[in-house]
Design a protein around this motif. Structure first.
Motif, PDB file in Angstrom:
ATOM      1  N   LEU A   1      -8.558  -2.179  -8.506  1.00 23.47           N
ATOM      2  CA  LEU A   1      -7.570  -3.171  -8.966  1.00 23.47           C
ATOM      3  C   LEU A   1      -6.341  -3.179  -8.062  1.00 23.47           C
ATOM      4  CD1 LEU A   1      -7.671  -2.781 -12.867  1.00 23.47           C
ATOM      5  CD2 LEU A   1      -9.014  -4.288 -11.406  1.00 23.47           C
ATOM      6  N   LEU A   2      -6.025  -2.020  -7.483  1.00 16.97           N
ATOM      7  CA  LEU A   2      -4.907  -1.946  -6.525  1.00 16.97           C
ATOM      8  C   LEU A   2      -5.441  -1.431  -5.200  1.00 16.97           C
ATOM      9  CD1 LEU A   2      -2.051  -0.306  -8.666  1.00 16.97           C
ATOM     10  CD2 LEU A   2      -2.307  -2.724  -8.079  1.00 16.97           C
ATOM     11  N   ASP A   3      -4.829  -1.941  -4.110  1.00 16.03           N
ATOM     12  CA  ASP A   3      -5.229  -1.518  -2.775  1.00 16.03           C
ATOM     13  C   ASP A   3      -4.328  -0.348  -2.340  1.00 16.03           C
ATOM     14  OD1 ASP A   3      -6.393  -1.806  -0.097  1.00 16.03           O
ATOM     15  OD2 ASP A   3      -4.341  -2.404   0.427  1.00 16.03           O
ATOM     16  N   PRO A   4      -4.915   0.785  -1.919  1.00 15.11           N
ATOM     17  CA  PRO A   4      -4.094   1.961  -1.629  1.00 15.11           C
ATOM     18  C   PRO A   4      -3.014   1.728  -0.566  1.00 15.11           C
ATOM     19  CG  PRO A   4      -6.391   2.286  -0.911  1.00 15.11           C
ATOM     20  CD  PRO A   4      -6.349   1.035  -1.725  1.00 15.11           C
ATOM     21  N   LEU A   5      -3.361   0.975   0.471  1.00 19.28           N
ATOM     22  CA  LEU A   5      -2.387   0.751   1.540  1.00 19.28           C
ATOM     23  C   LEU A   5      -1.231  -0.114   1.047  1.00 19.28           C
ATOM     24  CD1 LEU A   5      -1.950   1.569   4.421  1.00 19.28           C
ATOM     25  CD2 LEU A   5      -3.278  -0.407   5.175  1.00 19.28           C
ATOM     26  N   GLU A   6      -1.587  -1.101   0.260  1.00 15.83           N
ATOM     27  CA  GLU A   6      -0.569  -1.993  -0.303  1.00 15.83           C
ATOM     28  C   GLU A   6       0.399  -1.204  -1.204  1.00 15.83           C
ATOM     29  OE1 GLU A   6      -0.048  -5.040   0.491  1.00 15.83           O
ATOM     30  OE2 GLU A   6       1.545  -5.257  -1.010  1.00 15.83           O
ATOM     31  N   VAL A   7      -0.163  -0.291  -1.998  1.00 21.50           N
ATOM     32  CA  VAL A   7       0.670   0.538  -2.878  1.00 21.50           C
ATOM     33  C   VAL A   7       1.657   1.340  -2.018  1.00 21.50           C
ATOM     34  CG1 VAL A   7       0.609   2.533  -4.453  1.00 21.50           C
ATOM     35  CG2 VAL A   7      -1.072   0.692  -4.720  1.00 21.50           C
ATOM     36  N   CYS A   8       1.154   1.905  -0.915  1.00 22.06           N
ATOM     37  CA  CYS A   8       2.027   2.712  -0.040  1.00 22.06           C
ATOM     38  C   CYS A   8       3.094   1.846   0.617  1.00 22.06           C
ATOM     39  CB  CYS A   8       1.196   3.413   1.034  1.00 22.06           C
ATOM     40  SG  CYS A   8       0.119   4.682   0.364  1.00 22.06           S
ATOM     41  N   ARG A   9       2.714   0.641   1.027  1.00 24.16           N
ATOM     42  CA  ARG A   9       3.710  -0.230   1.676  1.00 24.16           C
ATOM     43  C   ARG A   9       4.823  -0.602   0.697  1.00 24.16           C
ATOM     44  NH1 ARG A   9       1.739  -0.397   6.407  1.00 24.16           N
ATOM     45  NH2 ARG A   9      -0.332  -1.183   6.985  1.00 24.16           N
ATOM     46  N   ARG A  10       4.437  -0.787  -0.566  1.00 22.73           N
ATOM     47  CA  ARG A  10       5.457  -1.091  -1.579  1.00 22.73           C
ATOM     48  C   ARG A  10       6.448   0.081  -1.715  1.00 22.73           C
ATOM     49  NH1 ARG A  10       4.815  -4.285  -5.794  1.00 22.73           N
ATOM     50  NH2 ARG A  10       6.973  -3.618  -6.031  1.00 22.73           N
ATOM     51  N   ALA A  11       5.898   1.300  -1.701  1.00 32.51           N
ATOM     52  CA  ALA A  11       6.769   2.479  -1.833  1.00 32.51           C
ATOM     53  C   ALA A  11       7.669   2.594  -0.599  1.00 32.51           C
ATOM     54  CB  ALA A  11       5.920   3.733  -2.004  1.00 32.51           C
ATOM     55  N   GLU A  12       7.091   2.327   0.588  1.00 33.94           N
ATOM     56  CA  GLU A  12       7.892   2.410   1.815  1.00 33.94           C
ATOM     57  C   GLU A  12       9.037   1.390   1.789  1.00 33.94           C
ATOM     58  OE1 GLU A  12       6.164   0.894   5.452  1.00 33.94           O
ATOM     59  OE2 GLU A  12       7.069   2.528   6.599  1.00 33.94           O
ATOM     60  N   THR A  13       8.731   0.181   1.316  1.00 34.64           N
ATOM     61  CA  THR A  13       9.768  -0.855   1.233  1.00 34.64           C
ATOM     62  C   THR A  13      10.900  -0.390   0.318  1.00 34.64           C
ATOM     63  OG1 THR A  13       8.107  -2.546   1.612  1.00 34.64           O
ATOM     64  CG2 THR A  13      10.174  -3.299   0.644  1.00 34.64           C
ATOM     65  N   ALA A  14      10.542   0.258  -0.790  1.00 32.56           N
ATOM     66  CA  ALA A  14      11.587   0.749  -1.709  1.00 32.56           C
ATOM     67  C   ALA A  14      12.504   1.720  -0.972  1.00 32.56           C
ATOM     68  CB  ALA A  14      10.942   1.426  -2.924  1.00 32.56           C
ATOM     69  N   TRP A  15      11.939   2.557  -0.116  1.00 32.34           N
ATOM     70  CA  TRP A  15      12.789   3.494   0.648  1.00 32.34           C
ATOM     71  C   TRP A  15      13.656   2.727   1.644  1.00 32.34           C
ATOM     72  CZ3 TRP A  15      11.898   4.760   6.042  1.00 32.34           C
ATOM     73  CH2 TRP A  15      12.892   5.638   6.541  1.00 32.34           C
ATOM     74  N   ARG A  16      13.040   1.776   2.374  1.00 35.94           N
ATOM     75  CA  ARG A  16      13.811   1.041   3.393  1.00 35.94           C
ATOM     76  C   ARG A  16      14.955   0.246   2.744  1.00 35.94           C
ATOM     77  NH1 ARG A  16      11.816   2.167   8.157  1.00 35.94           N
ATOM     78  NH2 ARG A  16       9.590   2.588   8.364  1.00 35.94           N
TER      79      ARG A  16
ATOM     80  N   LEU B   1       3.052   4.049   8.513  1.00 35.53           N
ATOM     81  CA  LEU B   1       3.891   4.258   7.321  1.00 35.53           C
ATOM     82  C   LEU B   1       4.919   5.343   7.599  1.00 35.53           C
ATOM     83  CD1 LEU B   1       1.104   4.095   4.598  1.00 35.53           C
ATOM     84  CD2 LEU B   1       3.165   2.661   4.598  1.00 35.53           C
ATOM     85  N   LEU B   2       6.181   5.073   7.274  1.00 42.12           N
ATOM     86  CA  LEU B   2       7.288   6.016   7.457  1.00 42.12           C
ATOM     87  C   LEU B   2       7.348   6.530   8.890  1.00 42.12           C
ATOM     88  CD1 LEU B   2       7.105   8.098   4.131  1.00 42.12           C
ATOM     89  CD2 LEU B   2       8.465   6.050   4.595  1.00 42.12           C
ATOM     90  N   MET B   3       7.075   5.660   9.851  1.00 46.07           N
ATOM     91  CA  MET B   3       7.173   6.046  11.258  1.00 46.07           C
ATOM     92  C   MET B   3       8.324   5.256  11.889  1.00 46.07           C
ATOM     93  SD  MET B   3       4.856   8.318  11.661  1.00 46.07           S
ATOM     94  CE  MET B   3       4.806   8.522  13.426  1.00 46.07           C
ATOM     95  N   GLU B   4       9.062   5.935  12.777  1.00 41.29           N
ATOM     96  CA  GLU B   4      10.161   5.260  13.481  1.00 41.29           C
ATOM     97  C   GLU B   4      10.088   5.641  14.944  1.00 41.29           C
ATOM     98  OE1 GLU B   4      13.469   6.515  11.021  1.00 41.29           O
ATOM     99  OE2 GLU B   4      13.418   4.587   9.975  1.00 41.29           O
ATOM    100  N   GLY B   5       9.730   4.668  15.784  1.00 43.92           N
ATOM    101  CA  GLY B   5       9.611   4.932  17.217  1.00 43.92           C
ATOM    102  C   GLY B   5       8.628   6.065  17.518  1.00 43.92           C
ATOM    103  N   GLY B   6       7.495   6.071  16.820  1.00 46.97           N
ATOM    104  CA  GLY B   6       6.462   7.081  17.061  1.00 46.97           C
ATOM    105  C   GLY B   6       6.765   8.428  16.428  1.00 46.97           C
ATOM    106  N   LYS B   7       7.901   8.530  15.742  1.00 45.12           N
ATOM    107  CA  LYS B   7       8.287   9.821  15.117  1.00 45.12           C
ATOM    108  C   LYS B   7       8.344   9.644  13.593  1.00 45.12           C
ATOM    109  CE  LYS B   7      10.086  12.436  18.698  1.00 45.12           C
ATOM    110  NZ  LYS B   7      10.434  11.567  19.812  1.00 45.12           N
ATOM    111  N   PRO B   8       8.135  10.748  12.857  1.00 51.19           N
ATOM    112  CA  PRO B   8       8.206  10.623  11.397  1.00 51.19           C
ATOM    113  C   PRO B   8       9.638  10.324  10.944  1.00 51.19           C
ATOM    114  CG  PRO B   8       7.987  12.948  12.026  1.00 51.19           C
ATOM    115  CD  PRO B   8       7.810  12.147  13.287  1.00 51.19           C
ATOM    116  N   ALA B   9       9.766   9.410  10.001  1.00 50.35           N
ATOM    117  CA  ALA B   9      11.101   9.072   9.470  1.00 50.35           C
ATOM    118  C   ALA B   9      11.761  10.323   8.911  1.00 50.35           C
ATOM    119  CB  ALA B   9      10.954   8.019   8.368  1.00 50.35           C
ATOM    120  N   GLY B  10      13.037  10.477   9.202  1.00 49.52           N
ATOM    121  CA  GLY B  10      13.779  11.646   8.714  1.00 49.52           C
ATOM    122  C   GLY B  10      13.527  12.897   9.537  1.00 49.52           C
TER     123      GLY B  10
END
Ligand code: FAD
Ligand code: DLZ
Ligand code: SF4
Length: 506
Positions: free
Chosen positions: A276-291, A164-173
């Motif tokens: 009711l919600l899967d934690p990883l799925e919730v995070c992926r949704r947030a990451e997609t919003a950023w991307r 999550l929020l990783m780019e080429g092994g480094k943290p995004a930003g």
């Protein structure tokens, strides 16, 4: 012969380990609304209604998927007192080869269940709950041999593990953590988003009537009840948060406003905690919003850190530290919990606001829990176990595996600093900076020791003074103690006297 599968009220996930391998014909599923689970603490009435209604909806979904479900409702006669009785009755009524369950989220039940094989005379298979990103073994491998268990380092590993929020092994930003950008006070805004509410359906309305009749003296307002109780509605609440609030989540994460219970928070914890919600799925949704450019990085990183960082870390600590963790009391605080924690009747405006909304909504956001109700209890020397039982009782999302490390560890420093490098003690200045509470308070936040001075101001110094033997050596408190030492003795005594008066009035 079939298996009997016990599913608990916070295990409402179709992918639950005990459910996913079984063919419909191979097992009966047992779910039970039982008084023992409603009574181990004095739960908020919204929480009881939430769990019962979500359980009933989940049972319905399982039946629609062709599963056999034995459902014990709270209002049937005779009622079912506890989970073990529900299992005893089911085993007596059917012919089962094994009892299968996913491990419960608390030491209390886990220790009881360890004796079930002997008690029931059938093999009992307890499966690991894999609805978390980090297993208990993985957490222990990370923690073993470390002097300090700092969440920040754990979190970085979770980022690498999930990608999550990783780019080429480094943290995004280029940075792991954008918290320094997340400390803005908020101002009232007519367009502030509100969490998506769900109208109660017939099942929820029945449950609300049941809870009203059976828990007349329970804590908190039962109605209006607007929580989602199905996966579909919880997903709508997630969509709504991502679209309307996530972009401002970071900036105003620590802000507090009178009359605004939710600000830009997600109000998703209860849905994640009961499955009711899967934690990883919730995070992926947030990451997609950023991307997709719909939310900035400081907001998305902050949000994801709470889930793959704090939430997973709290669970790891809870199981690692064992059942006695909730009894830790490093600072030997023994004052009883003031009654106003239940009634909300106090003239301290910040506490009245946080507790009042807790009674109404079964919700307060993190900074209200940590820096208002938590800090006050810490500096007033409230018994951390009593406070732990309060947090476990009053919030819709409260389950011991996540509540106890936050209360005993992060908020009260009762574990001696396992979670935090210093106690979250603060004077009224913090609340004044981050909220609009002080303007309407009968106390004066700028006054240090006078009869109308903000109680947080004197309690803060009195706390440091009382606990100097234990805290003076803490490197992060060095400058604070140097300030205390530099004060003249008359001023120090004025703080002590005012603190005594405040404490006597509790
Ligand atoms: P948001 O602010 O929108 O955060 C997003 C998500 O991150 C939350 O839904 C939650 O899943 C997770 N999260 C955020 N902070 C934490 C944290 N410190 N620890 C673990 N997960 C976190 N959280 C619970 O789920 N159950 C509890 O019983 C609980 N008790 C707490 C007691 C105290 C004393 C404190 C200080 C915090 C406690 N928290 C607890 C953590 C946090 O306050 C809540 O998770 C958060 O307020 C829930 O609101 P939200 O969904 O709007 O969160
Ligand atoms: C919180 C709760 C409540 C109020 N009621 C029930 C219940 O009647 N039946 C049930 O199976 N679970 C309930 N729960 C959730 C359990 O307390 C929870 O599974 C344990 O605390 C372990 O996390
Ligand atoms: Fe709370 Fe003190 Fe501010 Fe009143 S003045 S709202 S007690 S911080």
């Amino acid at each position: 012969m079939k298996d009997l599968v016990l599913v608990l009220g916070d295990q409402l996930s179709p992918g639950l380990p005990s459910l996913r391998q079984l063919q419909p014909g191979d097992a009966d599923i047992l779910m039970a609304e039982v008084s023992a689970e409603t009574e181990y603490v004095w739960h908020h009435r919204k929480k009881i209604a939430f769990i019962f209604s979500a359980m009933r909806h989940f049972a319905g979904e399982l039946r629609e998927a062709g599963r056999q479900v034995i459902y014990r409702a709270f209002d049937e006669t005779p009622p079912c007192p506890d989970l073990a009785s529900a299992v005893t009755d089911a085993l007596a009524a059917g012919d089962y080869k094994r009892l299968i369950l996913t491990e419960p989220g608390e030491w209390r039940l886990r220790e009881e269940m360890a004796g079930w094989e002997e008690r029931f005379g059938v093999p009992v298979v307890i499966l690991e709950d894999d609805r978390f990103i980090c297993s208990r073994d993985d957490f222990n491998r990370w923690a073993d041999g470390r002097k300090q268990l700092r969440m920040e380092y754990f979190y970085r590993e979770m980022r690498q593990r999930t990608g999550l929020l990783m780019e080429g092994g480094k943290p995004a930003g280029g940075r792991w953590n954008f918290d320094s950008e997340n400390r803005k006070p908020a101002s009232g805004d007519l367009f502030m988003p509100r969490p998506l509410g769900t109208e109660p359906d017939a099942i929820t309305r029945d449950v609300l009537d049941l809870v009203e009749a059976r828990f007349p003296d329970g804590f908190g307002d039962l109605r209006p009840f607007r929580f989602a109780v199905t996966r579909a509605d919880a997903e709508k609440a997630l969509d709504h948060f991502i679209a309307k609030a996530l972009r401002d989540f970071g900036d105003y994460q620590d802000a507090m406003l009178k009359g605004e219970a939710f600000l830009y928070h997600s109000v998703l914890s209860a849905y994640i905690n009961i499955g009711l919600l899967d934690p990883l799925e919730v995070c992926r949704r947030a990451e997609t919003a950023w991307r997709e450019g719909k939310a900035p990085l400081n907001a998305v990183e902050g949000f994801i850190r709470q889930i793959i960082g704090w939430r997973e870390y709290a669970r790891g600590i809870y199981w690692r530290e064992g059942p006695d963790y909730v009894r830790h009391n490093e600072l030997e605080a023994t004052r009883p919990l003031p009654d106003f924690y239940w009634s909300g009747e106090t003239d301290m405006a910040c506490l009245a606001a946080a507790i009042g909304q807790t009674r109404r909504e079964a919700y307060a956001h993190h900074i209200q829990r940590l820096m208002v109700t938590g800090t006050f209890a810490l500096i007033a020397g409230i018994d951390p176990h009593a406070l732990h039982e309060w947090y476990l009782a009053v919030y819709i999302d409260a389950f011991e595996w996540v509540e106890a490390p936050n209360t005993i560890g992060m908020s009260q420093f009762a574990d001696g600093g396992l979670l935090g490098s210093k106690p979250y003690a603060a004077s009224g200045a913090y609340i004044d900076r981050m909220s609009d509470y002080c303007a309407g308070c009968r106390y004066d936040v700028k006054d240090k020791t006078g009869p109308k001075s903000c109680p947080f101001n004197s309690l803060y110094w009195d706390f440091l003074d009382r606990n100097a033997g234990r805290l003076r050596g803490n490197p992060r408190l060095g400058p604070v103690y140097r300030n205390w030492d530099r004060m003249d003795e008359t001023k120090r005594q004025a703080y002590r006297d005012r603190a005594r008066a405040v404490l006597n009035a509790l």
